[in-house]
Design an enzyme around this catalytic site. Structure first.
Site, PDB file in Angstrom:
ATOM      1  CB  CYS A   1      -1.462  -9.569   2.086  1.00 41.64           C
ATOM      2  SG  CYS A   1      -0.522 -10.698   1.048  1.00 41.64           S
TER       3      CYS A   1
ATOM      4  NE  ARG B   1       1.247  -6.648   1.268  1.00 46.27           N
ATOM      5  CZ  ARG B   1       0.349  -5.671   1.120  1.00 46.27           C
ATOM      6  NH1 ARG B   1       0.372  -4.648   1.949  1.00 46.27           N
ATOM      7  NH2 ARG B   1      -0.554  -5.714   0.166  1.00 46.27           N
TER       8      ARG B   1
END
Lengths: 287, 150
Positions: free
Chosen positions: A245, A250
């Protein structure tokens, strides 16, 4: 949402329900750990007995861009009063985003008994379950951790570069605008200094939060997840998968989903992610 | 050039010297005093023109005209986890409501970063600035209306 056992996950034992947590609040073999993005949430109220592990203050090295080392992990484990036998249950805000990140870092040190509370803080709060402000203290423990293992579930830039074109499947879990290069930071998040926009060549774009139900933060069922990652994106369990990410947080959520809920044995998180790749000289970029 | 109200500056100074733990405790104390906009001002569904853009906590701002020509600010925060927005709303209400409009209009929106410090680096900064922006905009609107009566 159906019971966890009925959702068809490869490893349903890594998830526990809010009910399960409520029944185990006084169980000394279990430690509940809250990990959030928002530093105000834990002190404003948390699950009774839960300790806080902060992604910035506890899990990151204060100086280098890296995670804590073995000694740091042992110190953290002692502070929250766990041994290698303790079952740790992570939960947090934002669909368990930071809980999955903490879970991933704990796996770098091979802490086996680790679980995520399905639905996280949002579901616990929505169900009207108790939150307290009292910060618990537990007797310090001796925790002998192995050296951090960066080979199994973590990957570095140079290895990603070597893997390009070898059939490896890259999953870019950022927003479509970040993936396309239109933005170099998350929508509504501040610019954090990336020189080039775009994605690693060949990467598919599956924003991380698609794996969660927005209304209560629970994970989608295995069938729904397969529809996204397999039917739509063409991944299969035999693939070598790299998730990334912006700084690797994430993507730890997607790593968790692919590894435990869909049972992919070979998924690694490229935590250098776009803030490293998009600033690197000479690496290939696709837009 | 007008300066922000003294009470506002005092709060900013308090935060400027707070360490991480003190900052968190102070913010939670503020958030605890949050009171939602009274029904006589607004009821759900709240009108879109009072909605703060870019605020992940779904915040709304109203300005009520007081007899002395100043404004009383009211807020709603629809995200139950929007503690930062609630704390910031209380700070703005307690230090800017009833203050001279010129001083309210002089509040720099980037004070958010002094109050929330590094903690705001991910996510909330824009939304919180948006709340302060709307408050100062109400003050500027009233000042402009005074200068050019319709």
């Amino acid at each position: 949402m159906a019971d966890i056992e009925a959702r068809g996950y490869a490893h349903p034992e890594v998830l526990v329900s809010t009910d399960w947590v409520a029944r185990h609040l006084d169980d000394p073999s279990i430690r509940i750990i809250e990990s959030n993005e928002d530093p105000l949430l834990y002190p404003s109220g948390h699950i009774p007995g839960a300790v806080q592990v902060d992604w910035a203050a506890d899990l990151n090295d204060p100086l280098r861009r890296d995670y804590l080392d073995r000694a740091g992990f042992e110190k953290l484990a002692s502070r929250i009063g766990i041994t290698p036998e303790t079952t740790v249950v992570f939960y947090g805000d934002k669909n368990n985003w930071w809980a999955c990140y903490a879970f991933w870092v704990f796996q770098l040190f091979g802490h086996k008994n680790a679980k995520i509370m399905d639905g996280g803080r949002l579901k616990w709060e929505k169900e009207g379950r108790p939150l307290v402000r009292e910060v618990p203290t537990y007797p310090p423990t001796q925790y002998q951790a192995p050296e951090r293992d960066d080979s199994r579930i973590r990957i570095f830039r140079d290895e990603v570069l070597k893997k390009l074109g070898t059939g490896v499947k890259l999953v870019d879990v950022r927003s479509p605008q970040e993936y396309s290069g239109e933005r170099t930071h998350m929508p509504e998040y501040p610019q954090e200094g990336v020189l080039r926009g775009g994605h690693i060549p060949g990467a598919r774009n599956v924003p991380w939060a698609r794996a969660a139900n927005p209304e209560d933060g629970t994970f989608k069922s295995a069938a729904e997840l397969k529809a996204i990652y397999e039917q739509e994106q063409g991944l299969s369990p035999s693939d070598e998968v790299i998730a990334y990410c912006r700084i690797g947080e994430r993507s730890s959520h997607t790593w968790f989903v692919l590894t435990y809920l869909l049972g992919y044995p070979n998924v690694r998180n490229y935590d250098g992610s776009w803030t490293e790749w998009g600033n690197s000289v000479g690496v290939p970029i696709e837009r | 050039m007008a300066q922000p109200p003294k009470a506002f500056q005092q709060v900013i100074d308090d935060f400027a010297f707070a360490d991480r733990q003190e900052r968190i405790e102070m913010l939670i104390e503020y958030a605890d005093r949050f009171e939602e906009v009274p029904e006589r001002i607004a009821t759900r569904p709240f009108p879109e023109e009072h909605h703060v853009q870019k605020c992940e906590s779904d915040a709304y701002v109203w300005a009520e005209d007081l007899p002395d020509g100043t404004l009383k600010f009211h807020f709603a925060v629809e995200n139950p986890q929007g503690l930062s927005a609630k704390a910031w709303a209380v700070i703005l209400d307690e230090t800017l409501s009833g203050q001279p409009l010129e001083e309210v209009a002089a509040v720099p929106c980037d004070s958010v970063f002094t109050v929330f410090g590094k903690e705001v680096s991910m996510g909330k900064g824009m939304g919180l600035m948006g709340i302060a922006d709307m408050v100062t905009a109400f003050a500027r609107q009233r000042l402009a209306a005074r200068k050019s009566p319709a």
